[in-house]
Design a protein around this motif. Structure first.
Motif, PDB file in Angstrom:
ATOM      1  N   LYS A 124       0.947  -1.313   0.029  1.00 56.89           N
ATOM      2  CA  LYS A 124      -0.218   0.026   0.277  1.00 56.89           C
ATOM      3  C   LYS A 124       0.367   1.329   0.251  1.00 56.89           C
ATOM      4  O   LYS A 124       1.282   1.290   0.881  1.00 56.89           O
ATOM      5  CB  LYS A 124      -0.694  -0.249   1.139  1.00 56.89           C
ATOM      6  CG  LYS A 124      -2.391   0.949   1.612  1.00 56.89           C
ATOM      7  CD  LYS A 124      -2.750   0.491   2.960  1.00 56.89           C
ATOM      8  CE  LYS A 124      -3.710   2.200   2.779  1.00 56.89           C
ATOM      9  NZ  LYS A 124      -4.403   2.492   1.529  1.00 56.89           N
ATOM     10  N   ALA A 125       0.580   2.725  -1.144  1.00 57.97           N
ATOM     11  CA  ALA A 125       1.262   3.673  -0.967  1.00 57.97           C
ATOM     12  C   ALA A 125       0.545   4.548   0.018  1.00 57.97           C
ATOM     13  O   ALA A 125      -0.361   4.188   0.237  1.00 57.97           O
ATOM     14  CB  ALA A 125       1.316   4.319  -2.052  1.00 57.97           C
ATOM     15  N   TYR A 126       1.595   5.249   0.854  1.00 55.87           N
ATOM     16  CA  TYR A 126       1.289   5.446   1.171  1.00 55.87           C
ATOM     17  C   TYR A 126       1.480   7.480   1.539  1.00 55.87           C
ATOM     18  O   TYR A 126       3.050   7.381   1.293  1.00 55.87           O
ATOM     19  CB  TYR A 126       0.414   5.326   3.076  1.00 55.87           C
ATOM     20  CG  TYR A 126       1.921   5.174   4.227  1.00 55.87           C
ATOM     21  CD1 TYR A 126       2.718   4.123   3.040  1.00 55.87           C
ATOM     22  CD2 TYR A 126       2.255   5.946   5.227  1.00 55.87           C
ATOM     23  CE1 TYR A 126       3.461   4.155   3.870  1.00 55.87           C
ATOM     24  CE2 TYR A 126       2.966   5.825   5.809  1.00 55.87           C
ATOM     25  CZ  TYR A 126       4.056   4.875   5.554  1.00 55.87           C
ATOM     26  OH  TYR A 126       5.419   5.338   5.791  1.00 55.87           O
ATOM     27  N   LYS A 127       0.904   8.409   2.440  1.00 55.52           N
ATOM     28  CA  LYS A 127       1.617   9.860   1.975  1.00 55.52           C
ATOM     29  C   LYS A 127       2.310   9.701   1.475  1.00 55.52           C
ATOM     30  O   LYS A 127       3.746  11.637   1.445  1.00 55.52           O
ATOM     31  CB  LYS A 127       2.466  10.250   3.857  1.00 55.52           C
ATOM     32  CG  LYS A 127       1.249   9.988   4.807  1.00 55.52           C
ATOM     33  CD  LYS A 127       2.719  10.297   6.428  1.00 55.52           C
ATOM     34  CE  LYS A 127       1.620   9.559   7.263  1.00 55.52           C
ATOM     35  NZ  LYS A 127       2.143   9.513   8.392  1.00 55.52           N
ATOM     36  N   LEU A 128       2.647  10.168  -0.099  1.00 58.16           N
ATOM     37  CA  LEU A 128       2.758  10.551  -0.944  1.00 58.16           C
ATOM     38  C   LEU A 128       3.731  12.255  -0.448  1.00 58.16           C
ATOM     39  O   LEU A 128       2.197  12.514  -0.695  1.00 58.16           O
ATOM     40  CB  LEU A 128       2.470  10.107  -2.222  1.00 58.16           C
ATOM     41  CG  LEU A 128       2.488   8.418  -3.216  1.00 58.16           C
ATOM     42  CD1 LEU A 128       2.690   8.751  -3.919  1.00 58.16           C
ATOM     43  CD2 LEU A 128       3.938   7.441  -2.338  1.00 58.16           C
ATOM     44  N   GLY A 129       4.725  12.269  -0.623  1.00 59.91           N
ATOM     45  CA  GLY A 129       4.938  13.579  -0.774  1.00 59.91           C
ATOM     46  C   GLY A 129       4.912  14.283   0.438  1.00 59.91           C
ATOM     47  O   GLY A 129       4.600  16.206   0.162  1.00 59.91           O
ATOM     48  N   SER A 130       4.444  13.399   1.778  1.00 56.11           N
ATOM     49  CA  SER A 130       3.837  14.039   2.533  1.00 56.11           C
ATOM     50  C   SER A 130       4.683  14.091   3.907  1.00 56.11           C
ATOM     51  O   SER A 130       3.887  14.212   5.329  1.00 56.11           O
ATOM     52  CB  SER A 130       2.308  14.645   2.945  1.00 56.11           C
ATOM     53  OG  SER A 130       1.964  13.434   3.072  1.00 56.11           O
ATOM     54  N   HIS A 131       4.951  12.907   3.350  1.00 56.24           N
ATOM     55  CA  HIS A 131       5.928  11.859   4.813  1.00 56.24           C
ATOM     56  C   HIS A 131       6.804  13.510   5.641  1.00 56.24           C
ATOM     57  O   HIS A 131       7.503  13.724   5.258  1.00 56.24           O
ATOM     58  CB  HIS A 131       6.692  10.953   4.325  1.00 56.24           C
ATOM     59  CG  HIS A 131       7.051   9.879   5.413  1.00 56.24           C
ATOM     60  ND1 HIS A 131       7.625  10.017   7.054  1.00 56.24           N
ATOM     61  CD2 HIS A 131       6.316   8.613   5.583  1.00 56.24           C
ATOM     62  CE1 HIS A 131       7.416   9.210   7.803  1.00 56.24           C
ATOM     63  NE2 HIS A 131       6.552   8.505   7.111  1.00 56.24           N
ATOM     64  N   VAL A 134      14.469  16.673  -2.797  1.00 58.02           N
ATOM     65  CA  VAL A 134      13.876  15.106  -3.004  1.00 58.02           C
ATOM     66  C   VAL A 134      12.480  15.123  -3.525  1.00 58.02           C
ATOM     67  O   VAL A 134      11.678  15.165  -2.831  1.00 58.02           O
ATOM     68  CB  VAL A 134      14.130  14.421  -1.784  1.00 58.02           C
ATOM     69  CG1 VAL A 134      16.095  15.200  -2.021  1.00 58.02           C
ATOM     70  CG2 VAL A 134      14.268  14.097  -1.444  1.00 58.02           C
ATOM     71  N   SER A 135      12.596  13.425  -3.778  1.00 61.64           N
ATOM     72  CA  SER A 135      11.303  13.015  -4.802  1.00 61.64           C
ATOM     73  C   SER A 135      11.111  11.601  -3.346  1.00 61.64           C
ATOM     74  O   SER A 135      12.148  11.506  -3.491  1.00 61.64           O
ATOM     75  CB  SER A 135      10.563  12.264  -5.654  1.00 61.64           C
ATOM     76  OG  SER A 135      10.146  13.320  -6.623  1.00 61.64           O
ATOM     77  N   PHE A 136      10.224  11.456  -2.784  1.00 58.55           N
ATOM     78  CA  PHE A 136      10.240  10.349  -1.642  1.00 58.55           C
ATOM     79  C   PHE A 136       8.994  10.057  -1.829  1.00 58.55           C
ATOM     80  O   PHE A 136       8.156  10.678  -0.844  1.00 58.55           O
ATOM     81  CB  PHE A 136      10.472  11.055  -0.383  1.00 58.55           C
ATOM     82  CG  PHE A 136      10.532  10.439   0.965  1.00 58.55           C
ATOM     83  CD1 PHE A 136      11.646   8.777   1.213  1.00 58.55           C
ATOM     84  CD2 PHE A 136       9.655   9.798   2.211  1.00 58.55           C
ATOM     85  CE1 PHE A 136      11.659   8.664   2.498  1.00 58.55           C
ATOM     86  CE2 PHE A 136       9.978   9.851   3.197  1.00 58.55           C
ATOM     87  CZ  PHE A 136      10.846   8.555   2.682  1.00 58.55           C
ATOM     88  N   SER A 137       8.762   8.563  -1.982  1.00 58.32           N
ATOM     89  CA  SER A 137       7.775   7.800  -1.602  1.00 58.32           C
ATOM     90  C   SER A 137       7.464   6.568  -0.413  1.00 58.32           C
ATOM     91  O   SER A 137       8.773   5.976  -0.666  1.00 58.32           O
ATOM     92  CB  SER A 137       7.181   7.089  -3.084  1.00 58.32           C
ATOM     93  OG  SER A 137       7.623   7.819  -3.838  1.00 58.32           O
TER      94      SER A 137
END
Lengths: 345, 345, 345, 345
Positions: B201-208, B228-231
């Motif tokens: 499950k992907a979560y909090k993309l761009g807001s972690h 940086v891009s962080f997923s």
């Protein structure tokens, strides 16, 4: 319609059986297995008890010509290259779940598969079976090369962006994760439960056979040939692929506009579902189904688009998409026998 | 040395207990828990039966000052911000496993944590506890802000490249995956077994919250501030983080040379291990240990470097690194009590 | 036929939706949820996107009477006790997946459920919906109490032996194991992923509500009321129940003869499948299907019979058996909409 | 003390390495592996990087005599039967993790193992290494037959009851469940991730080699030879065994009294921990540790005692118990190097 499955003992074949059994127009009449000819399927797969009469058979074009109108190849690499042309010549339309006919360029095939390619003529004749991309050609095809599992997830995530020139094709990075059923049915050190349970493992970085397949279609869609970065990682689950894709946006669109554009792009493609803004899919939300679910994120700080695309590798990534292709080839509604809710939880 | 653990009921605290129990010089003398004061730890965690005498206590500086010389904070956000300064003032050195003191800029903290930051003076005083980066400052620190789990994996993977100017800092993409223990001990819909088992499950993309933490140190190491891009993605396993990192190479080095450079960079850092060329680490290979294992891949077609970095989020990503910091602060060998083989399988 | 689901947000309801969607004669017209009325199902379950129009509704007999002909209760304990009689009175036949109407004796209900029972009259009217036991009464029923998941696995394993007096009823021991979906959708400490992953946990020994349900039917089948030993254990998987049952043989039959007797007993019951001698079932071999697979072992050294019985707790243990009961109540073939291969692997 | 491990590439050997590395008095000086001689351990197990110098070697008594004082056999069946006597003769004390010397009666060995037994003289000389049963004999032994994983869990659960005549020995039923690491390191269809993940599977009912081992010790403890019912089931987890044991009580004791009796029985045995009344252990609560945790339930309706006993099969069920035996043989505190908190979660 009567159907044969060539390569009857792998997970692709077993998934075809499950899905064809509930298909209203198709019926499996023959299961061909070189290694298990003469055995019943239930000996290998007790869960099929009560469903399959008869034993598995060896490959014989003459017999198949009498028995069936359509065939699926779910065999190891090289088998369809050798046998599929015989069936096509005998007038049996085919879908090939293996990679033998996916690449148009024999040299590219040779380089990545390290094996002899099919003839150029056959490679050119083969239609790449991604219905969301070229449904019309599939409808006319004598035989279809069913896409690989990773390419299906990656391409469905990328096509709207690449086809519309939204992203820089040279910037594409695909971080792909797969459950273990993608590794097939043969036991190995990597697929041994105690090794891969509670474990996540990177493998084949930069050398996976699915790389040229992805690049071939992106070139077709984007009009320019560019290498992509593609990483594969094993995740401790049986089914599911997640492709997390990164690309630099080269147009001035907001996240909302991008989502609208994706929605429009897939408007007539029932198996692609978009998540609302701020939500992303999980692999279980498509498990056992033919759906590809997609979520977007536009990072305004880096102007980079992140696309999350999930499929069940055995359904939309193999058997389900194969049946979708069969439906299209036969002129049936493409959702025939496939319009089902995912198993959840 | 006598030690207190503040926030005694979460997974970080329990992992501290496990590791401190085999530490030759440190002994846990007090476990502070607001919610469970008066209870024994065994009531909450039957696996600790036989190890802990006495009950959990409430926080009282005066009592702690008598009891201990050192304290770990393993509490929810905001707790160490309020209580840690009191202990430091009382002469008790501290390691904080939470994020309250990791960011130097109060405004950045406020933006990403959506909470009130600690005072600027305290934020400046705090030392960021990544021993492979700033061991010398840690040795002198009154208190250390232990890095987050994702930043630890990402930074150890990136530092040699960024510090040496090998990659374009504006091109960095971090695709991070975590097991569920990173989500803590509180039950929720996301951590419910039936929801997340057999699921990714992907979560909090761009807001972690870990994004500014990573960027802060990369700016320090690379001399330029770049987003940086962080997923982040959840993987169905309890322990383990894998960070797969992509960056464009801006120097003319081969994969072999890059590996040599990484080897050299970490020569005196025993907890970072490099994989040989063509191999990449799996999370289980560091499970329950303080190691960070790293593998590289240079894709010559795209000139992009892929770095795979794995840690156990509860050890090198939390309690283990905290003890490593304590060792350094106390002038002990940093491997003291931590030099153990990972549990495998 | 138009169908309502009362209690629309739990796993039982979601599984009913999945199975009813492929049922040829039934269509879900209303989903009733007290807690989520006004919301769409897709908000709670993204995997249902594209399948359900309209929002969930509150319970209203008058409205339901217009909308539907049949109702499933998949609600927490106590709800069907209060609401089901209203629907039955309104002429709507019902299947109740909860335990409110399974026990005939109100006092027994009160003792084990620690809650107020339904009226004696209603309890007597309710038909226990185990089709392999009392298909004829189910066909006539106004409403059916669908068996519990554990009782389904245990009883199907035991009925041929107890009904034929093969084993000493006082010697029966049922060692039952369940996946986590049996614990429902509400997060809790026990169902928290990090707690139960890589873990097996015994719970509620001797106090599980399913004990009197099993004993009630065994008394009916065997002609004598005897307490059984019944243990429950959680296994780290989402779906599946395995009941391993022990009983002392009191007749002189061989393993082969016992297997033949079981085969004969279930000859006309398509959802029970027997494994050949020397083989035993695994839970995955029935996953997502309505099958109950059974294997036997006769230990000649102890003269004890071991029975291994597996089901998918959400299908044969809940929604699937509910639909099987609906089929029988409606006079349809009991396999209607349920004759599918298990998902494997 | 210098130690050799014979059979260096299996999970038992790797677990010995992990535990011996933190043992204060023992040091591994040689790893013997026929199949991998000349290779470094890190090639096979990347997680050992940095811990083992030198390569694996072939078996040579003369060399071993110079190198080591003590040896562990962690090899496949038959190896220790042939090689262990040579080491013992050379004055090297041994612990054998395999089953070659566990059974006293060569005929019984031949019947259950279907292989040639060791000589009667050696079988008689071997001491069965369950320290909670015969610590004194272990202290004097030249070599110890380390108990099997299932027997360890089952016997520790049963000994207080059988030794004190609390239960009818003819009524004992052991329902045992194991994680996959018990199946060893060799890949097979059964241990293939996609087959056994999300699956629970019964196997070898009534024919497991551990049956005579359990019966042999129960006869010794209870004074009467009785066959037991013993079932084995695979659970989708890597580590952990749960034995759920049923037996008819033949004395008038309450649950509280039984618990007290068990507590007293194990008073001087630090690795056995009892759960309070109404609680039962979970396998994760002993993971990676040498503990055996036990919970009781007395069903007053059936007068049957249920015992739940859990261990980590690789620790108390193999390597950990082996080291416990070594400690006792060497006259060290039996907890030396083993007194650690379980890894949790």
């Amino acid at each position: 319609m009567k159907v044969a499955i060539i390569g009857g003992t792998g997970y692709g074949a077993v998934e075809l059986l499950r899905l064809l059994h509930i298909h209203p127009y198709a019926e499996v009449k023959a299961i061909i297995s070189h290694s298990s000819a003469g055995k019943s399927l239930t000996e290998l797969y007790p869960h099929t008890d009560g469903f399959m009469q008869g034993n598995m058979e060896t490959f014989d074009v003459a017999v198949l010509k009498e028995q069936v109108d359509f065939a699926f190849f779910a065999a190891p690499p090289g088998v369809s290259r050798d046998l599929l042309p015989q069936l096509v010549e005998a007038g049996i339309r085919c879908v090939d779940l293996a990679g033998d006919f996916r690449l148009k360029d024999p040299e590219v095939y040779h380089k990545w598969y390290k094996a002899d390619p099919a003839s150029q003529a056959l490679l050119e004749k083969a239609v790449y079976g991604l219905p969301e991309w070229n449904k019309r050609e599939i409808a006319e095809a004598d035989f279809v090369a069913n896409p690989g599992c990773y390419p299906t997830a990656a391409l469905l995530g990328l096509l709207p962006a690449v086809h519309n020139g939204l992203v820089d094709p040279a910037s594409i990075i695909i971080d792909a994760k797969s459950g273990l059923s993608g590794a097939g049915k043969s036991p190995s050190a990597v697929t041994h439960y105690s090794e891969i349970n509670e474990n996540m493992k990177a493998y084949k970085l930069g050398s996976h056979k699915h790389i040229p397949e992805i690049e071939q279609l992106l070139a077709e869609a984007g009009g320019t040939q560019q290498p992509v970065s593609f990483s594969t990682q094993l995740v401790p689950m049986t089914r599911g692929i997640m492709a997390t894709i990164y690309a630099n946006l080269q147009v001035g669109l907001s996240e909302t506009e991008l989502l609208e554009l994706y929605e429009k792009y897939y408007e007539t493609h029932p198996f692609v579902r978009l998540r609302p803004q701020g939500e992303w899919p999980a692999t279980k939300e498509v498990a056992t189904s033919n759906f590809c679910d997609i979520g977007l994120h536009l990072d305004e700080r880096t102007n980079r688009l992140t696309i999350v695309s999930v499929i069940d590798n055995l359904v939309k990534g193999a058997a389900g998409q194969g049946i979708q292709n069969m439906n299209i080839m036969q002129g049936w509604e493409q959702t025939t026998g496939l319009w089902m809710l995912p198993v959840y939880p």
